[in-house]
Design a protein around this motif. Structure first.
Motif, short mmCIF file in Angstrom:
data_model
loop_
_atom_site.label_atom_id
_atom_site.label_comp_id
_atom_site.label_asym_id
_atom_site.label_seq_id
_atom_site.Cartn_x
_atom_site.Cartn_y
_atom_site.Cartn_z
N SER A 184 0.85 -1.19 0.00
CA SER A 184 0.00 0.00 0.00
C SER A 184 0.88 1.23 0.00
O SER A 184 1.97 1.22 0.57
N TYR A 185 0.37 2.30 -0.61
CA TYR A 185 1.12 3.55 -0.54
C TYR A 185 1.11 4.07 0.87
O TYR A 185 0.09 4.06 1.55
N SER A 186 2.25 4.55 1.32
CA SER A 186 2.35 5.06 2.67
C SER A 186 2.20 6.58 2.67
O SER A 186 2.03 7.19 1.62
N GLY A 187 2.24 7.17 3.86
CA GLY A 187 2.09 8.62 3.95
C GLY A 187 3.08 9.20 4.94
O GLY A 187 3.64 8.47 5.76
N PRO A 188 3.29 10.51 4.86
CA PRO A 188 4.30 11.14 5.73
C PRO A 188 3.97 11.08 7.21
O PRO A 188 4.84 11.27 8.04
N TYR A 209 3.62 8.60 8.97
CA TYR A 209 4.16 7.42 9.63
C TYR A 209 5.67 7.45 9.77
O TYR A 209 6.30 6.45 10.07
N ARG A 220 -1.54 7.94 -6.97
CA ARG A 220 -0.56 8.37 -5.97
C ARG A 220 -0.28 9.86 -6.11
O ARG A 220 -0.24 10.59 -5.12
N TRP A 270 -6.14 0.60 -4.46
CA TRP A 270 -5.00 1.47 -4.11
C TRP A 270 -5.46 2.65 -3.28
O TRP A 270 -4.76 3.10 -2.37
N GLY A 311 -6.28 1.38 0.24
CA GLY A 311 -5.12 0.98 1.05
C GLY A 311 -4.16 2.12 1.32
O GLY A 311 -3.24 1.98 2.12
N HIS A 312 -4.35 3.25 0.65
CA HIS A 312 -3.38 4.34 0.76
C HIS A 312 -3.35 4.89 2.19
O HIS A 312 -4.38 5.31 2.73
N MET A 313 -2.17 4.90 2.78
CA MET A 313 -2.06 5.29 4.19
C MET A 313 -2.18 6.80 4.40
O MET A 313 -2.28 7.26 5.54
N ASP A 314 -2.11 7.57 3.32
CA ASP A 314 -2.22 9.02 3.49
C ASP A 314 -3.61 9.53 3.09
O ASP A 314 -3.79 10.72 2.87
N ASN A 357 -7.47 9.79 4.48
CA ASN A 357 -8.08 9.70 5.80
C ASN A 357 -9.55 9.31 5.80
O ASN A 357 -10.11 8.98 6.84
N ASP A 407 -7.07 -0.36 7.65
CA ASP A 407 -5.64 -0.39 8.00
C ASP A 407 -5.19 0.87 8.71
O ASP A 407 -4.45 0.81 9.69
N ASN A 408 -5.60 2.02 8.20
CA ASN A 408 -5.25 3.26 8.90
C ASN A 408 -6.53 3.95 9.41
O ASN A 408 -6.60 5.17 9.48
#
Lengths: 322, 285
Positions: free
Chosen positions: A312-316, A318, B50, B217, B220-223, B225, B246-247
């Motif tokens: 998964s794409y992460s973010g700042p 973390y 992204r 995508w 699952g993207h952690m950025d 919200n 997940d987040n």
């Protein structure tokens, strides 16, 4: 590995020595061959389109971390900030101890003792700018004293600036002499000479300055200070890498290349690695001969690694703020 | 005199205030409800997604920090600009098979105006001063959640999208929209309206393409919200919600009502993507 994180294992090279006297400096400049600007830019742009994926990308990201000079050069730098940055330099991601440390931290002279204390025994080097950074136009004796001071304070590497005023004014022998004096003042520490390519005006000038700095005993030539509008660019870096390649052919000595300023994304770092590989070959693909001066790049690399790991794409949010 | 060549629009993505093609170079054919080919729309890749999230994150501080009344004015401006392009929207809705295109466009414009009015009233209506036992002044305020992903419904290509988008951005969120796969052209036109309505670049990013390719995508993207899953196909819904957990994204879907109906618009659609902050402020004795 024990509890201590992996070190980058940089084997120190013996410091370089000048290969010529100051009187030969004008000849070194005059002998330097001209650069085909269109061809250089075309080649840099073509190499930048290479697609680096999966295993090769992971390898490149790993090398990128190991080659980073984690840098902060602000007037507002405090002891606390340096302590935090050193911790990050040793262990970039606190929850992933398997990741390598960066090559060095790069800071202002006054903060060298702080960093030297923090990094003692970690394998991460302390690099300091010195010699009247970023312009290099203070009194010569004061600049040399600054270099001696940071060396005795525990810096392993010293980033000095080329005197662009002398170089662009055609006073090559004087510029060369200053570099040789700096080399001597630096003693056994690693000397990186910043050319400030953005101020030199043409690729011909960048190539001439590279040759001059290498002949004066630079262990590394570095693109920029990060303090002016034009930072490291792919063609500038390629021009300097080609100079380092030609210098190696002429003298047999390997000089490193450091790109600095404006490298914020992993993709850019990988593009520089491609240039490096295609110009100087696998021998240079090591922190001993290649560095990237950066700060925010490290988090971007960590985010990319996290994406490769989790899918998964992460973010700042973390990663630690720097 | 030679016959004039028609100048046709290329349907592009809308990312960070610019209109790029997909980095992948892919496109897909969009057809009208009767099978007529209409256009080639960009088929966004995960890398476009992204970039869209990066643009949305970058736009967040300015947009969420803008005065609510300014956000209201800008949303109203969107309605004004849509009115000027009414003919284009009606034609696109007709191609998409809408029973009454004019009504759909009018309802969409009215929905912008309705939510624009909430901009400077939300805090007063859903916020509160709370009675507490102690020498404190205690109050609660709504704040935007952050970057919100919106999977627009596959049908109701315009009104359905506006009904999801307007409540998300009025409170200060920034968004990444996955447009209706079957009828993306109204969303592309809406992006062109947004670009000329003082909505800062990056506040709304519009991706066209295959929903099933983009949603995992986005989820699952952690950025990201928050996630509006109204347009997520039923077979993907469970996986989408699992990834979103997940987040701990806020996950929300449109109320089960006819989009033309009054029940389809509500301040609770705004609070679906807000957080409540409670402040304890000491009072003198």
């Amino acid at each position: 590995m024990g509890g201590v994180s992996q070190t980058t294992e940089i084997t120190p090279r013996p410091p370089a020595e000048p290969i010529a006297g100051a009187s030969e400096a004008p000849r070194i400049v005059a002998r330097t061959t001209a650069v085909d600007a269109v061809g250089l830019e075309g080649r840099a742009a073509a190499l930048a389109t290479r697609s680096i994926k999966r295993d090769a990308k992971l390898w490149a990201l790993d090398l990128t971390i190991r080659s980073i000079d984690l840098t902060t050069l602000e007037g507002s730098d405090t002891t606390g900030k340096i302590v935090a940055m050193c911790a990050k330099a040793v262990r970039p991601d606190p929850v992933r101890p398997e990741l390598p440390s960066v090559a060095a931290v790069c800071i202002y002279p006054q903060l060298v003792p702080v960093a030297a204390r923090q990094l003692d025994g970690t394998g991460v080097a302390v690099a300091s700018v010195a010699g009247g950074f970023p312009s290099g136009l203070g009194p010569l004796e004061a600049r040399l004293q600054e270099i001696r001071d940071v060396a005795s304070d525990g810096a392993d590497e010293i980033d000095i600036v080329l005197n662009r005023s002398l170089f662009l004014g055609g006073r090559y022998a004087d510029a060369f002499e200053e570099l040789v004096a700096a080399r001597e003042a630096a003693g056994s520490t690693h000397l990186k000479v910043i050319l400030e390519a953005g101020e030199l005006g043409s690729y011909d000038r960048i190539r001439q300055a590279s040759m001059l700095a290498m002949a004066a005993g630079a262990d590394f030539i570095k693109t920029s200070t990060g303090k002016i509008g034009v930072n490291a660019t792919l063609p500038n870096a390629l021009c300097m890498m080609e100079a380092a390649r030609d210098f190696h052919q002429q003298t047999g000595r390997r000089v490193g290349v450091k790109v600095a300023g404006g490298v914020r994304r992993s993709k850019q770092a990988i593009q520089y690695l491609v240039l490096l590989h295609e110009t100087l070959g696998p021998d240079w693909m090591t922190p001993e001969l290649f560095r990237i001066g950066a700060s925010s790049l490290l988090n971007d690399v960590l985010m990319q690694l996290e994406k490769e790991r989790t899918g998964s794409y992460s973010g700042p949010d973390y990663f630690t703020i720097d | 005199m030679t016959e004039r060549l028609e100048v046709r629009r290329t349907a592009k993505l809308y990312i960070g205030g610019a209109f790029p093609r997909s980095e992948s170079g892919r496109s897909y054919e969009v057809t009208a409800h009767d099978g007529r080919p209409l256009a080639q729309a960009s088929r966004a890749s995960r890398k476009d997604l992204r970039e869209a999230v990066v643009a949305a994150r970058a736009a967040f501080p300015t947009w969420s920090g803008a005065a609510p009344s300014l956000r209201g004015q800008i949303l109203y401006r969107v309605a004004e600009m849509m009115e000027g392009r009414r003919g284009q929207f009606e034609a696109e809705l007709a191609d998409a098979g809408a029973a009454d295109p004019a009504r759909g466009v009018s309802a969409s414009i009215d929905r912008w105006v309705w939510y624009a009015g909430w901009a400077d009233k939300l805090a007063q209506v859903v916020g509160a001063t709370n009675p507490v036992a102690g020498p404190f002044f205690n109050f609660t305020l709504p704040e935007p959640t952050g970057v919100v992903g919106i999977v627009a419904p596959g049908d109701q290509a315009l009104l359905g999208l506006v009904s999801r988008l307007a409540p998300a951005i009025v409170s200060g969120n920034t968004t990444v929209v996955v447009a209706s796969e079957r009828s993306p052209l109204p969303a592309v036109s809406l992006a062109e309206v947004l670009a000329t309505s003082d909505v800062p670049g990056g506040v709304v990013n519009v991706l066209t393409g295959h929903t099933s390719e983009l949603v995992p995508w986005l989820a699952g993207h952690m950025d990201v919200n928050g996630l509006d899953v109204t347009g997520v196909p039923a077979e993907l819904l469970a996986d989408t919600e699992r990834s979103a957990a997940d987040n701990i994204k806020r996950v929300h879907r449109a109320p089960d009502a006819d989009p033309f109906d009054q029940a389809a618009r509500s301040p609770y659609e705004i609070t679906a993507f807000t957080e409540f902050k409670t402040v304890w402020h000491p009072m003198g004795a």
